[in-house]
Structures are given as structure tokens and as C-alpha cells.
Design a protein around this motif. Structure first.
Motif, mmCIF file in Angstrom:
data_model
loop_
_atom_site.group_PDB
_atom_site.id
_atom_site.type_symbol
_atom_site.label_atom_id
_atom_site.label_comp_id
_atom_site.label_asym_id
_atom_site.label_seq_id
_atom_site.Cartn_x
_atom_site.Cartn_y
_atom_site.Cartn_z
ATOM 1 N N ALA A 4 4.106 6.140 -5.079
ATOM 2 C CA ALA A 4 4.153 6.236 -6.548
ATOM 3 C C ALA A 4 3.066 7.186 -7.050
ATOM 4 O O ALA A 4 3.335 8.065 -7.896
ATOM 5 C CB ALA A 4 3.988 4.855 -7.172
ATOM 6 N N ARG A 5 1.846 7.038 -6.539
ATOM 7 C CA ARG A 5 0.750 7.919 -6.986
ATOM 8 C C ARG A 5 1.003 9.357 -6.554
ATOM 9 O O ARG A 5 0.736 10.291 -7.317
ATOM 10 C CB ARG A 5 -0.582 7.398 -6.429
ATOM 11 N N ALA A 6 1.494 9.554 -5.347
ATOM 12 C CA ALA A 6 1.795 10.903 -4.869
ATOM 13 C C ALA A 6 2.822 11.571 -5.773
ATOM 14 O O ALA A 6 2.678 12.749 -6.125
ATOM 15 C CB ALA A 6 2.296 10.849 -3.425
ATOM 16 N N ASN A 7 3.846 10.840 -6.163
ATOM 17 C CA ASN A 7 4.866 11.398 -7.049
ATOM 18 C C ASN A 7 4.286 11.723 -8.423
ATOM 19 O O ASN A 7 4.648 12.728 -9.035
ATOM 20 C CB ASN A 7 6.071 10.463 -7.152
ATOM 21 N N GLU A 8 3.353 10.898 -8.912
ATOM 22 C CA GLU A 8 2.673 11.205 -10.175
ATOM 23 C C GLU A 8 1.917 12.531 -10.078
ATOM 24 O O GLU A 8 1.802 13.258 -11.060
ATOM 25 C CB GLU A 8 1.685 10.095 -10.540
ATOM 26 N N LEU A 9 1.395 12.831 -8.887
ATOM 27 C CA LEU A 9 0.653 14.069 -8.664
ATOM 28 C C LEU A 9 1.559 15.256 -8.332
ATOM 29 O O LEU A 9 1.078 16.358 -8.105
ATOM 30 C CB LEU A 9 -0.360 13.873 -7.530
ATOM 31 N N GLN B 147 3.929 1.649 -1.005
ATOM 32 C CA GLN B 147 4.635 1.807 -2.284
ATOM 33 C C GLN B 147 3.708 2.398 -3.349
ATOM 34 O O GLN B 147 4.109 3.294 -4.096
ATOM 35 C CB GLN B 147 5.203 0.466 -2.726
ATOM 36 N N HIS B 148 2.459 1.920 -3.393
ATOM 37 C CA HIS B 148 1.490 2.481 -4.350
ATOM 38 C C HIS B 148 1.171 3.942 -4.009
ATOM 39 O O HIS B 148 1.042 4.773 -4.904
ATOM 40 C CB HIS B 148 0.208 1.656 -4.370
ATOM 41 N N PHE B 149 1.055 4.221 -2.721
ATOM 42 C CA PHE B 149 0.754 5.591 -2.285
ATOM 43 C C PHE B 149 1.867 6.550 -2.719
ATOM 44 O O PHE B 149 1.598 7.613 -3.280
ATOM 45 C CB PHE B 149 0.574 5.631 -0.762
ATOM 46 N N TRP C 230 3.834 15.350 -5.713
ATOM 47 C CA TRP C 230 4.240 15.428 -4.306
ATOM 48 C C TRP C 230 5.592 14.744 -4.188
ATOM 49 O O TRP C 230 5.690 13.535 -4.359
ATOM 50 C CB TRP C 230 3.250 14.732 -3.395
ATOM 51 N N TRP D 213 0.841 -1.197 0.000
ATOM 52 C CA TRP D 213 0.000 0.000 0.000
ATOM 53 C C TRP D 213 0.876 1.246 0.000
ATOM 54 O O TRP D 213 0.618 2.189 -0.763
ATOM 55 C CB TRP D 213 -0.932 -0.002 1.220
#
Length: 170
Positions: A39-44, A35-37, A46, A33
Motif C-alpha cells: 500500500a505504501r509503495a503504491n502511494e509512492l 500488505q502495508h508495504f 511503485w 506487513w
């Protein structure tokens, strides 16, 4: 809206909570969880990494328990606000005897009371922060005196004029 006793299926949330139960808090700190968080934060945009998730260790709490009518309510405890917010709104509406006015979609008084109770509770719970860092107003916000006082203010602010008719100013 779900009613008391309704099952509200959330299979993805159920999977997440099962993994949390199986793996413990590390699932949210360094596990799949987390790691996915990250990765998604960096896509946004953050700029965070897994080390950021470890800077403040997790805390387990017993939750916030309170009574409304014949029900015991269990919600997240501070620093989460929704439990105190819900208790404050329901306390204000109880003191206003909002159910005696009928459904808010058919009663302008009930709608007026509900909107002002929601707004007042949102304002008051805005003072809540992490109780390990700041003073904790939960006890004051959940006392019966505060919603009673807010209910009196709201009741005494009802319009004097018939709001279905144009108002003539003199």
C-alpha cells in the motif's frame, strides 16, 4: 553513539520482529506487513502488488561472523554489504593504528584516515551482489591483506604541506 552493552530500544522494530518470529516469512510476503508495504509503495508510485513479493522466495542465512579485537561481530551476510563494509573499515583503521592519533574531532590525521577508510570501503563493497547470481568477493574483501594494503596507500597519501597554512604554488 550506542556503546558496547548499551540497550538501544526500538519498540516498533521489536514488534515487527516478534510478528516475524510468530508468523514466519509469510508475514513479510503476504501478511499484514506485506500488505502495508505494498500500500505504501503504491502511494509512492511503485506499481507493485503482493504477487511481486512472492516471485523470489525468502532465504535464511547464518549471518556473517568475524572478529575485531576481542569481539565477535555478527552481521547480515551477502548480498547485504554492511558486514563486509564494517569489517573492511575497521581493518583499515586497525592497520593505520588510528586510535594512537586521538579522537577524529581533535586529530586531523585521524579524521583523514577515517574519511578515506570509509570512502575506500564504500567503493570496494560496491562490487558485491547476490552471491547466488554473481561471484562473491566476501572472502577477499575480508582477508587481512586487503585492509593492510589500503592502509598503506592511505598512510602514503598524507599531505606533505601544513594544511593550516596557505599553500604557495611555484
Amino acid at each position: 553513539l550506542p556503546q558496547v552493552g548499551d540497550r538501544w530500544a526500538k519498540p516498533e522494530l521489536a514488534k515487527t520482529l516478534k510478528r516475524l518470529a510468530d508468523e514466519g516469512p509469510d508475514y513479510f510476503i503476504e501478511g499484514e506487513w506485506a500488505q502495508h508495504f505494498v500500500a505504501r509503495a503504491n502511494e509512492l508510485g511503485w506499481p507493485i502488488n503482493l504477487d511481486h513479493l512472492k516471485q523470489i522466495p525468502p532465504r535464511w542465512d547464518n549471518g556473517l561472523r568475524w572478529k575485531h579485537r576481542d569481539f565477535e561481530i555478527l552481521q547480515p551476510s551477502p548480498p547485504e554489504r554492511q558486514g563486509v563494509y564494517c569489517a573492511l573499515v575497521l581493518g583499515i583503521l586497525r592497520h593505520l593504528d588510528v586510535t594512537s592519533y586521538g579522537h577524529y574531532s581533535e586529530s586531523p590525521e585521524a579524521l583523514y584516515f577515517m574519511t578515506h577508510a570509509l570512502r575506500r570501503a564504500a567503493h570496494e563493497t560496491g562490487f558485491m551482489n547476490d552471491p547466488q547470481v554473481w561471484a562473491d568477493p566476501t572472502e577477499t574483501l575480508m582477508s587481512d591483506d586487503l585492509p593492510a594494503a589500503f592502509a598503506a596507500i592511505i598512510r602514503n597519501s598524507l599531505p606533505k604541506a601544513d594544511m593550516t597554512e596557505p599553500i604557495k604554488l611555484t
